[in-house]
Design an enzyme around this catalytic site. Structure first.
Site, short mmCIF file in Angstrom:
data_model
loop_
_atom_site.label_atom_id
_atom_site.label_comp_id
_atom_site.label_asym_id
_atom_site.label_seq_id
_atom_site.Cartn_x
_atom_site.Cartn_y
_atom_site.Cartn_z
N PRO A 128 0.82 -1.21 0.00
CA PRO A 128 0.00 0.00 0.00
C PRO A 128 0.86 1.27 0.00
O PRO A 128 0.55 2.24 -0.66
CB PRO A 128 -0.82 -0.12 1.28
CG PRO A 128 -0.90 -1.60 1.53
CD PRO A 128 0.41 -2.17 1.03
N ILE A 157 -2.42 -6.89 -6.37
CA ILE A 157 -1.80 -8.15 -6.80
C ILE A 157 -2.72 -8.86 -7.81
O ILE A 157 -3.72 -9.49 -7.43
CB ILE A 157 -1.49 -9.06 -5.59
CG1 ILE A 157 -0.72 -8.28 -4.51
CG2 ILE A 157 -0.72 -10.30 -6.04
CD1 ILE A 157 0.60 -7.65 -4.95
N THR A 158 -2.33 -8.77 -9.09
CA THR A 158 -3.12 -9.38 -10.16
C THR A 158 -3.07 -10.90 -10.05
O THR A 158 -2.00 -11.47 -9.79
CB THR A 158 -2.59 -8.91 -11.53
OG1 THR A 158 -2.65 -7.49 -11.55
CG2 THR A 158 -3.43 -9.46 -12.68
N GLU A 367 3.14 -2.40 -13.75
CA GLU A 367 4.49 -2.97 -13.97
C GLU A 367 5.56 -1.91 -14.22
O GLU A 367 6.34 -2.00 -15.16
CB GLU A 367 4.45 -4.02 -15.07
CG GLU A 367 3.98 -5.33 -14.47
CD GLU A 367 4.33 -6.55 -15.29
OE1 GLU A 367 3.40 -7.30 -15.50
OE2 GLU A 367 5.49 -6.74 -15.66
N SER A 370 4.92 4.93 -16.07
CA SER A 370 5.73 5.54 -17.13
C SER A 370 6.92 6.32 -16.60
O SER A 370 8.00 6.30 -17.19
CB SER A 370 4.85 6.44 -18.00
OG SER A 370 4.04 5.64 -18.83
N1 COS Z 1 18.24 -5.93 -13.11
C1 COS Z 1 19.10 -6.33 -12.16
N2 COS Z 1 19.47 -5.54 -11.13
C2 COS Z 1 18.96 -4.30 -11.09
C3 COS Z 1 18.05 -3.82 -12.05
C4 COS Z 1 17.69 -4.69 -13.10
N3 COS Z 1 16.86 -4.31 -14.06
N4 COS Z 1 17.70 -2.57 -11.74
C5 COS Z 1 18.37 -2.26 -10.62
N5 COS Z 1 19.11 -3.32 -10.22
C6 COS Z 1 20.03 -3.38 -9.08
C7 COS Z 1 21.12 -2.33 -9.25
O1 COS Z 1 22.20 -2.82 -9.98
C8 COS Z 1 21.46 -2.03 -7.82
O2 COS Z 1 22.29 -3.04 -7.32
P1 COS Z 1 23.78 -2.72 -6.72
O3 COS Z 1 23.59 -1.74 -5.61
O4 COS Z 1 24.25 -4.06 -6.28
O5 COS Z 1 24.51 -2.13 -7.88
C9 COS Z 1 20.15 -2.18 -7.09
O6 COS Z 1 19.33 -3.01 -7.90
C10 COS Z 1 19.47 -0.87 -6.81
O7 COS Z 1 19.29 -0.21 -8.03
P2 COS Z 1 18.67 1.24 -8.12
O8 COS Z 1 19.45 2.15 -7.21
O9 COS Z 1 18.56 1.60 -9.56
O10 COS Z 1 17.22 1.00 -7.49
P3 COS Z 1 16.13 2.04 -7.09
O11 COS Z 1 15.75 1.82 -5.69
O12 COS Z 1 16.53 3.42 -7.49
O13 COS Z 1 14.89 1.57 -7.97
C11 COS Z 1 13.46 1.50 -9.88
C12 COS Z 1 14.87 1.62 -9.33
C13 COS Z 1 12.62 2.72 -9.61
C14 COS Z 1 13.66 1.30 -11.37
C15 COS Z 1 12.77 0.24 -9.26
O14 COS Z 1 12.49 0.41 -7.90
C16 COS Z 1 11.48 -0.11 -9.97
O15 COS Z 1 11.49 -0.73 -11.02
N6 COS Z 1 10.32 0.31 -9.39
C17 COS Z 1 9.05 -0.02 -9.97
C18 COS Z 1 8.55 -1.30 -9.42
C19 COS Z 1 7.46 -1.85 -10.26
O16 COS Z 1 7.57 -1.97 -11.46
N7 COS Z 1 6.36 -2.23 -9.59
C20 COS Z 1 5.27 -2.88 -10.26
C21 COS Z 1 5.08 -4.19 -9.59
S1 COS Z 1 4.39 -5.41 -10.58
S2 COS Z 1 2.59 -4.92 -10.91
#
Ligand code: COS
Length: 496
Positions: A128, A157-158, A367, A370
């Site tokens: 949440p 959660i789909t 997921e 944007s």
């Molecule tokens: N694949 C593998 N590792 C990844 C990665 C990827 N695509 N993206 C980030 N990482 C790793 C990084 O390498 C980093 O690791 P190290 O510290 O060991 O180098 C670590 O994860 C943290 O990376 P980062 O600082 O980029 O993470 P953030 O907390 O800034 O988050 C976003 C980045 C915003 C991109 C991420 O939190 C995200 O995707 N959020 C959205 C979540 C989402 O899609 N939710 C929907 C759920 S499903 S309905």
């Protein structure tokens, strides 16, 4: 970009099946709030091998590649976006982490039934209070001598209402840096557990995509064995991110909604006359069709390239983000114009158009919203993981370095921060929105012009796409003055 006979047969098979009468009846039966779960559709797709399309044959799956997965979802989304999402999540967010990170015992336990369409799983990351900021999730799994005690609440959660297991992300180390203290689990769900230590909330009443039911999942002193750990302790955030990279291709494949709108609008325009002339002859209507075709074809270039990179085991996450960002934002922008082709009929459920309108609101949100995709793309571009051609034609001052100069400007504005955390988001995000066009231009010149996968595309002649892209570069080159940030900043001050 070459496709195999297998890809084409798959596309034709799914297309033919989705056109059958019983699927139309299923849409009526399941595509509304509070309908029973669409197991009938899951089973129908299982008969074609689509519930385990990427699951290895040794576990009963079809063992097909990633391009096949997205082709199947495009075809399902053309007809029933809600049904496609059930399969999309089942395969990409529940199946993929098991295939990729599961132990032999975990794979043996879940994959055969998943492949057979007997069960579904769900992906429990979002909470949440933490959606985009996934590294800060609060659900805690306390390590005990014989297992873990899990407490916390997941939401949005789909497939959760129908799931037999959850891919769950929980903090196991509160002292470590946020993303390093997260672990992944595969937690079984059954009637004995339901309503006791795992409590499902009411099915959320969403705007659309009703077949893909979604609810809250609360873990209350839920005990699970050590054997539920997926990968190693502390690897959970990486597992979540890699799963989402993969899943973003599957969401980009919902570009099938654009194809569905194109086909419906084209058919309607051919059959409908106004002021003595068929709609299809009207320039304004033809332009809408061309815009839909452009949105679909460019989305496909980005997506097919991303899935191909994944098939080749090369880094693809930034292309998945480009594909998801472009396809979902274009869909959200253009669907209103598509609806207008239908006139009053487009407002009636019997035309099916409203289902496509409401489904089209979701891809820019789920997921990874944007803005998350924009941030991932900018990060990859700045770190030179996303290599784009430096030469942009028809830019006001066409120098070979024009894209490089733009990058330097973005870097200066972000000042070492990620776009999501920065205060200079407007300009950076506008550049991120422009980059899918640049990437598509590159792909067209380097790959797609040579081998145009006409079987999947609307445009017969890709050089038209090249011309549209060039005209967009001329018109939409991100420029601070055009964005007029100060005007919006002062307007915001006025309203806040
Ligand atoms: N694949 C593998 N590792 C990844 C990665 C990827 N695509 N993206 C980030 N990482 C790793 C990084 O390498 C980093 O690791 P190290 O510290 O060991 O180098 C670590 O994860 C943290 O990376 P980062 O600082 O980029 O993470 P953030 O907390 O800034 O988050 C976003 C980045 C915003 C991109 C991420 O939190 C995200 O995707 N959020 C959205 C979540 C989402 O899609 N939710 C929907 C759920 S499903 S309905």
């Amino acid at each position: 970009m070459k496709f195999s006979d297998e890809h084409l047969i798959l596309r034709d098979t799914v297309r033919k099946r989705m056109a059958e009468q019983d699927i139309k009846e299923m849409i009526k039966k399941y595509e509304h709030h509070n309908a029973p779960f669409a197991w009938e559709f899951v089973r129908a797709m299982a008969e074609l091998g689509l519930t385990g399309i990427n699951i290895p044959e040794e576990y009963g799956g079809a063992g097909m590649d990633n391009r096949s997965g997205v082709i199947a979802i495009i075809e399902m989304s053309r007809v029933w976006p809600g049904g496609a999402l059930v399969l999309g999540v089942g395969n990409s967010l529940a199946g993929y982490p098991l295939i990729r990170f599961g132990s032999a015992a975990q794979k043996e336990k879940y994959l055969p039934d998943l492949a057979a369409g007997k069960i579904l799983g769900a992906f429990c990351l979002t909470e949440p209070g933490f959606g985009s900021d996934a590294a800060n999730i609060a659900t805690f799994a306390e390590s005990l001598y014989d297992g873990y005690l899990i407490n916390g609440t997941k939401d949005f959660i789909t497939n959760a209402p129908a799931a037999s297991f959850f891919i769950l992300f929980a903090r196991t180390d509160k002292k470590a840096a946020p993303h390093k203290g997260i672990s992944a689990f595969v937690v079984p769900m059954n009637e004995r557990i339901a309503d006791k230590s795992i409590v499902l909330g009411k099915i959320h009443h969403k705007e659309g995509l009703h077949a893909a039911q979604m609810c809250e999942v609360a873990f209350k002193d839920h005990f699970t064995c050590h054997c539920a750990l997926l990968g190693k302790e502390g690897q959970g955030f990486g597992i979540a991110m890699q799963t989402l990279d993969h899943g973003r291709n599957w969401i980009a494949a919902q570009l099938g909604i654009i194809d569905g709108l194109f086909e419906k609008c084209k058919r309607h325009a051919e059959n409908r006359k106004t002021f003595g002339l068929s709609l299809i002859k009207r320039p304004a209507i033809r332009h809408v069709l061309a815009k839909l075709a452009f949105a679909s074809d460019v989305s496909k270039m980005l997506l097919f390239h991303s899935a191909k990179l994944e098939d080749e085991d090369k880094p693809f996450g930034h292309y998945a983000s480009l594909a998801k960002l472009f396809s979902s934002e274009e869909l959200a922008k253009i669907k209103g114009e598509a609806q207008s082709v239908y006139g009053g009929m487009g407002y009636l459920y019997e035309s099916d158009i409203p289902h496509f309108m409401t489904a089209g609101d979701a891809p820019p949100i789920y997921e990874g919203a944007s803005n998350v995709q924009r941030s991932v793309i900018l990060d990859a571009w700045i770190k030179r993981k996303l290599l784009l051609s430096a030469f942009i034609p028809f830019h006001d001052t066409p120098t070979e370095n024009s894209l490089e100069l733009l990058k330097q400007k973005v870097e200066r504005k972000l000042n070492g921060k990620k776009a999501l955390e920065s205060e200079s988001q407007v300009f950076a995000f506008a550049v991120a929105d422009f980059l899918p066009l640049v990437a598509a231009y590159d792909l067209l010149q380097n790959d797609f012009l040579k081998e145009w996968p006409g079987e999947f595309m609307h445009f017969k002649n890709p050089s038209h796409i090249l011309r549209i892209l060039e005209s967009k570069f001329r018109k939409e080159w991100p420029d601070q003055n055009k964005l007029d940030v100060p005007v919006w900043d002062s307007a915001a001050e006025d309203v806040l």
